[in-house]
Write a protein that holds these residues in place. Structure first.
Motif, short mmCIF file in Angstrom:
data_model
loop_
_atom_site.label_atom_id
_atom_site.label_comp_id
_atom_site.label_asym_id
_atom_site.label_seq_id
_atom_site.Cartn_x
_atom_site.Cartn_y
_atom_site.Cartn_z
N VAL A 149 0.82 -1.22 0.00
CA VAL A 149 0.00 0.00 0.00
C VAL A 149 0.85 1.26 0.00
N ASP A 150 2.14 1.11 0.28
CA ASP A 150 2.91 2.33 0.47
C ASP A 150 4.26 2.31 -0.24
N SER A 151 5.23 1.56 0.31
CA SER A 151 6.61 1.78 -0.12
C SER A 151 6.93 1.34 -1.55
N ALA A 168 -1.95 0.06 9.55
CA ALA A 168 -1.77 1.45 10.01
C ALA A 168 -1.67 2.39 8.81
N GLU A 169 -0.88 2.00 7.82
CA GLU A 169 -0.74 2.87 6.63
C GLU A 169 -2.06 2.92 5.84
N SER A 170 -2.79 1.81 5.84
CA SER A 170 -4.07 1.79 5.11
C SER A 170 -5.09 2.70 5.80
N GLY A 230 0.72 11.31 10.75
CA GLY A 230 1.10 10.38 11.82
C GLY A 230 2.59 10.07 11.87
N HIS A 231 3.33 10.56 10.88
CA HIS A 231 4.72 10.13 10.75
C HIS A 231 5.72 10.94 11.59
N THR A 232 5.43 12.23 11.84
CA THR A 232 6.41 13.02 12.60
C THR A 232 6.55 12.41 14.00
N GLY A 263 7.84 -0.96 15.62
CA GLY A 263 7.85 -0.91 14.14
C GLY A 263 7.30 0.40 13.60
N HIS A 264 7.58 0.65 12.34
CA HIS A 264 7.16 1.88 11.67
C HIS A 264 5.63 2.05 11.75
N GLY A 265 4.91 1.01 11.42
CA GLY A 265 3.45 1.10 11.41
C GLY A 265 2.88 1.34 12.80
N GLY A 302 4.44 2.89 15.21
CA GLY A 302 4.75 4.30 15.50
C GLY A 302 3.75 5.22 14.82
N VAL A 303 3.46 4.95 13.56
CA VAL A 303 2.51 5.78 12.81
C VAL A 303 1.12 5.72 13.45
N ALA A 304 0.75 4.54 13.95
CA ALA A 304 -0.56 4.40 14.61
C ALA A 304 -0.63 5.32 15.82
ZN LIG Z 1 4.92 5.17 6.61
#
Ligand SMILES: [Zn+2]
Ligand SMILES: NC(=O)c1ccc[n+]([C@@H]2O[C@H](COP(=O)([O-])OP(=O)(O)OC[C@H]3O[C@@H](n4cnc5c(N)ncnc54)[C@H](O)[C@@H]3O)[C@@H](O)[C@H]2O)c1
Length: 346
Positions: free
Chosen positions: A134-136, A182-184, A237-239, A253-255, A257-259
């Motif tokens: 979905v993202d990278s 999380a990214e979705s 959500g990324h900062t 994990g990244h997701g 953290g974003v959550a």
């Molecule tokens: Zn991301």
């Protein structure tokens, strides 16, 4: 099988999404037989490598492979260098292809090598995590990490195709699948209230989820391939997410953290009702909404953010579910937003 077209200014390509894709057949339609350097990590390769290689060989491609230890720690210049040294040894030339079979780590590293090897060659993304799908894998951001900073060395380099076989998600551990959720959820929150609703009521298949998220990403990338403005909304959500990831020394994990990052800014700025809905959707998808890290430490981490201009950092804030806005804030203002969010989640 779904096809989403990506119109970046530097390249036009399709993302094919479906269950049980035959990589070789798809690639043959797009590219003449050549040597392929298939790049993967040890986990993905042991689960899916053999079948992928067989399919590519059956379609007439000659394959070589480079497999490195899984995990973010491998996304560095040393591993990229080993890959490129092996490419020379295997006689890979500019008209051959690099193939990234794996999650975001494999995709980012392979894309980076493709962007610099012989001053640039083509590559294909075969995402195997929901996050990569979905993202990278879409949008052309490639990078490796430096010891003191994530994604600090990289380039914009679009793939020539993305083939996303959603059957690969069947072997994903629950927490890794959740990171993709999380990214979705992010796409729903920033762009598409209907998508958010479908996720909320669990009424969407993996293939439809990937399709919709990639459509949104493609639209945003077409407007702003080089991340000058509109594309910044993808950092929702990324900062704060990056701050949580960094402070945990990448144990979170990244997701995840974003959550937390999305939960906190939503709690700071949305109505109580909308906040509750967002927190429920995150929790129902096995994602965290709280962090144990200190408020001040979290805010200060933004100083390392790539979206910083002088004393101001650009943050993405929610207006309502399905819509966000960009704002340049000082560290103090940012700290106040985080404080408000953390307090209302407690
Ligand atoms: Zn991301
Ligand atoms: N380029 C971009 O636009 C962009 C966007 C978002 C994230 N990223 C990057 O993506 C990376 C995170 O991506 P990720 O979460 O996919 O990480 P990852 O590639 O490390 O994959 C996570 C884990 O899942 C395993 N795995 C992968 N596919 C599997 C499968 N089908 N079955 C079982 N296990 C499998 C991997 O071996 C790894 O251990 C980060 O480095 C991040 O910076 C890049």
């Amino acid at each position: 099988m779904n096809k989403i077209h990506v119109s970046a200014s530097t390249k036009e390509y399709d993302v094919i999404v479906g269950a049980g894709l035959d990589y070789g057949t798809l690639l043959k339609e797009l590219h003449a037989p050549c040597k392929l350097m298939v790049v993967s990590d040890d986990t993905v390769f042991s689960l899916h490598g053999e079948k992928a290689i067989q399919s590519l060989r059956d379609a007439g491609f000659e394959t070589k492979q480079f497999v490195f230890p899984h995990g973010e720690k491998s996304k560095n210049l040393q591993v990229a260098e080993s890959l490129m040294i092996q490419m020379i040894e295997e006689g890979i030339t500019k008209t051959d292809l690099l193939v990234a079979l794996g999650g975001g780590v494999v995709g980012d590293l392979t894309g980076f090598a493709a962007s610099v090897f012989l001053r640039g060659m083509d590559f294909v993304q075969l995402p195997t995590t929901l996050l990569a799908a979905v993202d990278s894998s879409v949008g052309g951001k490639t990078a490796v990490d430096l010891p003191n900073g994530k994604n600090m060395v990289g380039a914009f380099h679009q793939p020539i195709a993305v083939f996303c076989d959603t059957d690969k998600f069947k072997t994903l551990p629950k927490n890794i699948y959740a990171e993709g959720m999380a990214e979705s959820i992010k796409y729903g929150l920033i762009y598409d209230a209907e998508l958010f609703e479908q996720i909320k009521v669990h009424e969407i298949s993996d293939a439809d989820l990937v399709k919709r998220c990639v459509e949104i990403k493609a639209e945003v990338v077409a407007k702003d391939e080089f991340d000058k403005g509109p594309r910044h909304i993808l950092n929702f959500g990324h900062t704060l997410g990056h701050a949580v990831e960094t402070l945990s020394e990448y144990n979170i994990g990244h997701g995840q953290g974003v959550a937390v990052g999305m939960a906190v800014v939503c709690a700071a700025l949305l109505s109580e009702e909308e906040t509750e809905t967002v927190l429920d959707v995150l929790k129902n998808n096995d994602l965290p909404v709280k962090t144990e890290f200190d408020l001040h430490e979290l805010a200060l981490q933004a100083k390392a953010d790539k979206k910083r201009h002088g004393d101001l950092i650009r943050v993405v804030l929610p207006k309502t579910i399905g819509e966000v806005f960009l704002k340049d804030v000082t560290i103090e203002e940012w700290e106040n937003i985080i404080r408000k969010g953390l307090e209302s989640i407690r």
